[in-house]
Enzyme design. Structure first.
Site, PDB file in Angstrom:
ATOM      1  N   SER A   1       0.912  -1.190  -0.192  1.00 56.27           N
ATOM      2  CA  SER A   1      -0.039   0.215  -0.189  1.00 56.27           C
ATOM      3  C   SER A   1       0.564   1.290  -0.107  1.00 56.27           C
ATOM      4  CB  SER A   1      -0.886  -0.038   1.198  1.00 56.27           C
ATOM      5  OG  SER A   1      -1.964   1.038   1.383  1.00 56.27           O
TER       6      SER A   1
ATOM      7  N   ASP B   1      -6.425   2.229  -2.403  1.00 57.88           N
ATOM      8  CA  ASP B   1      -7.521   1.801  -1.578  1.00 57.88           C
ATOM      9  C   ASP B   1      -7.786   2.937  -0.762  1.00 57.88           C
ATOM     10  OD1 ASP B   1      -5.599   1.532   0.170  1.00 57.88           O
ATOM     11  OD2 ASP B   1      -6.057  -0.579   0.687  1.00 57.88           O
TER      12      ASP B   1
ATOM     13  N   ALA C   1     -10.457   9.118   8.270  1.00 49.86           N
ATOM     14  CA  ALA C   1      -9.869  10.416   7.853  1.00 49.86           C
ATOM     15  C   ALA C   1      -8.777  10.308   6.796  1.00 49.86           C
ATOM     16  CB  ALA C   1      -9.169  11.295   9.132  1.00 49.86           C
TER      17      ALA C   1
ATOM     18  N   PRO D   1      -3.520   2.125  22.576  1.00 51.99           N
ATOM     19  CA  PRO D   1      -2.147   1.460  22.704  1.00 51.99           C
ATOM     20  C   PRO D   1      -2.160   0.988  20.872  1.00 51.99           C
ATOM     21  CG  PRO D   1      -3.650  -0.400  23.519  1.00 51.99           C
ATOM     22  CD  PRO D   1      -4.412   1.086  23.737  1.00 51.99           C
TER      23      PRO D   1
ATOM     24  N   THR E   1       0.784  -2.273  16.373  1.00 53.93           N
ATOM     25  CA  THR E   1       2.035  -2.624  15.866  1.00 53.93           C
ATOM     26  C   THR E   1       3.345  -1.990  16.200  1.00 53.93           C
ATOM     27  OG1 THR E   1       2.051  -0.583  14.284  1.00 53.93           O
ATOM     28  CG2 THR E   1       1.151  -2.466  13.291  1.00 53.93           C
TER      29      THR E   1
ATOM     30  N   ARG F   1      -0.797   5.911  21.383  1.00 50.77           N
ATOM     31  CA  ARG F   1      -1.230   6.982  20.688  1.00 50.77           C
ATOM     32  C   ARG F   1      -2.008   7.882  21.394  1.00 50.77           C
ATOM     33  NH1 ARG F   1       0.819   5.768  15.719  1.00 50.77           N
ATOM     34  NH2 ARG F   1       1.121   3.430  15.059  1.00 50.77           N
TER      35      ARG F   1
END
Length: 557
Positions: free
Chosen positions: A67, A286, A387, A518, A521, A526
């Site tokens: 991606s 995508d 977003a 949390p 990855t 965050r």
């Protein structure tokens, strides 16, 4: 599993040794890593895709892409028979086989899983897996590994669909399982045909609008730019200029992810483009965001996934309002659609308020497209977007059937009426939008059709509402799993007391909103904060980040 199947698995898997010291986890994006580490993983996912096809008795898909990641990375993910993502129930199996240390361990895991899932490897059932890849140089060799993985399961066939966007592969899997033609030309024909239908139904007054007809698209130097070049040749009524369509470095200073996060002009755009309607695709097409350049400024006005969702919701709500107006007995199969809008906590608070002001039902899920998609499927018409520009519209099979009945009745009783046009528009939206997964190409055409319908410029669209200033931060922690959340990740349940101190900080700011979660990855927590000014949003985010450091630090000491 008979001896012949076991021997085949052992022989082929021995050619694909897993990298030492690397542990991979299957998430929303499947597996992603440096391409040099992925050959064994892609081979094993080929096995999984074949087993999934046997289990469901339907076609599955396997896409090789990373991606919006840098060009040296690659990845692999499975498309379920619905065209959606791999069922969450199988993700632990994906993790276990990807990380099996050797061939013998791998075969043992597969034997245990097929027994648990009651998959008959020795029966007469056949499996079919559609394979796709993006334009990354590493894609060719990884595709061969995928083919070998599929071939490791008896009576499993891999069908190479070539270089395609991720949404194209998902669309093909869904189409194939609906007994439809599932080639790339069929995809283009469905999108372009339904787009033309929507343009034919644009209200006459909108045709004389001063809306700028030109759209400039940043193709991220990925597969989406190449495919859009093909698609635009079928769109006679729309002027699309594609830049960054493969001559530069993939995702390097270009693409939807870069534009959305950095809010700066992508490579290939300059002051000559000020005021033009611009859009950006990500590497595998995508994700989609729009933007326009401001005079004397390298920064942009971003029109993100939240605003795309607002535009779609406004249009669909208008069609439903027309369709349900002055209903009479001649339309016997009418159905009041339940429409829902699905967001995560990262959606800007102003977008949520706007959608609620429209009278729409807004629901929240944890972060991750798989959660959004699942919730949207509960509605007659479910709209979801993040977003970052990933999202789509889902129409239930029941409601599509009702729409077709209404459309047929109206065609015979009041052909060309406003209600007939509304029904036709909704049916066209259902065919244009990719209901399997977020699709930048189908989403872009729907945006263009709706802007023409309303007679709006991108500037008018951008004025639907004004985002609240926000800030995102990452806090490095020893154990991110110490944080447990609830209510779609908006409330901290553990550590005890942390949510109370966050609430106390939020109360200090006008329009304050803040949550932590949390990472899925990284070993980080965050932090997301909003407030009425950028200074306040920054201050709220920073103060909560310090609280997280203090509390998690003391709890892990």
């Amino acid at each position: 599993m008979n001896d012949e199947q076991r021997s085949l698995l052992l022989e082929l898997s021995s050619r694909f040794s897993p990298p030492q010291g690397v542990k991979l986890s299957y998430g929303t994006a499947g597996f992603r890593a440096d391409a040099s580490l992925l050959e064994s993983t892609v081979y094993r996912v080929g096995i999984l895709a074949a087993l999934r096809s046997l289990k469901t008795g339907a076609v599955t898909g396997l896409m090789i892409t990373a991606s919006h990641n840098q060009i040296s990375d690659n990845g692999v993910k499975v498309a379920d028979p619905s065209g959606g993502m791999l069922t969450q129930h199988w993700e632990p199996f994906a993790d276990s086989i990807a990380n099996a240390p050797d061939s013998s361990s791998l075969v043992q895991l597969i034997e245990a899983f097929v027994k648990k899932e009651n998959i008959l490897l020795d029966g007469k059932d056949v499996a079919e897996v559609l394979l796709g890849r993006d334009t990354r140089p590493s894609g060719s060799s990884l595709l061969e590994a995928a083919k070998q993985g599929v071939a490791s399961i008896a009576r499993a066939t891999a069908v190479d669909m070539g270089v395609v966007t991720t949404p194209q592969l998902h669309w093909m899997v869904r189409a194939k399982n609906k007994c439809m033609e599932a080639s790339e030309p069929n995809y283009y024909a469905q999108l372009s045909g339904s787009f033309r239908c929507l343009l034919e139904l644009v209200p006459q007054g909108s045709l004389t609008s001063s809306t700028d007809d030109k759209l400039v698209v940043d193709g991220s130097d990925g597969v989406g730019g190449e495919k859009l070049e093909t698609l635009k040749s079928m769109l006679n009524d729309t002027t699309i200029e594609v830049r960054n369509s493969g001559n530069g470095v993939l995702n390097d200073g270009v693409g939807a992810d870069y534009v959305q996060k950095e809010k700066v002009v992508p490579r290939g755009f300059d002051t000559a483009d000020v005021g033009l309607r611009c859009a950006s695709l990500d590497g595998d097409a995508d994700r989609l965001v729009y933007f326009f350049l401001e005079p004397n400024n390298t920064r942009i006005q971003l029109v993100d996934g939240d605003k795309i969702m607002a535009l779609f919701a406004l249009f669909i709500q208008e069609q439903l309002s027309v369709l349900n107006k002055n209903e009479d007995l001649t339309v016997s199969r009418s159905h009041q659609a339940r429409i829902g809008v699905v967001q995560t906590a990262y959606a800007n608070g102003a977008s949520t308020q706007y959608l609620k002001h429209l009278g729409l039902e807004v629901v929240f899920t944890p972060t991750g497209v798989k959660h959004l998609h699942e919730k949207a499927a509960e509605f007659d018409i479910g709209i979801y977007f993040e977003a970052n520009g990933h999202g789509t519209i889902l129409f239930s099979e029941t409601y599509i059937s009702c729409l077709e009945d209404m459309n047929n009745d109206l065609q015979s009783t009041s052909r060309g009426s406003e209600r007939h046009k509304a029904a036709s528009r909704l049916l066209s939206v259902g065919k244009l939008i990719n209901q399997a997964v977020g699709d930048a190409l189908s989403g872009l055409l729907l945006v263009e059709a709706i802007l023409k319908h309303f007679g709006w410029s991108i500037h008018r669209w951008n004025e639907l509402y004004h985002d609240l200033p926000s800030r995102q931060l990452k806090v490095k922690v020893a154990d991110r799993y110490a944080v447990v959340t609830a209510n779609a990740e908006t409330v901290v349940v553990k550590p005890l007391g942390l949510q109370e101190v966050i609430d106390a900080e939020i109360a200090k700011y006008n329009h304050g909103r803040c949550f932590i979660r949390p990472s899925g990855t990284e070993d980080v927590v965050r932090v997301y904060a909003e407030a009425n000014t950028q200074e306040s949003a920054d201050a709220l985010a920073n103060s909560v980040a310090k609280l997280v450091e203090q509390i998690l630090g003391s709890s892990s000491a």
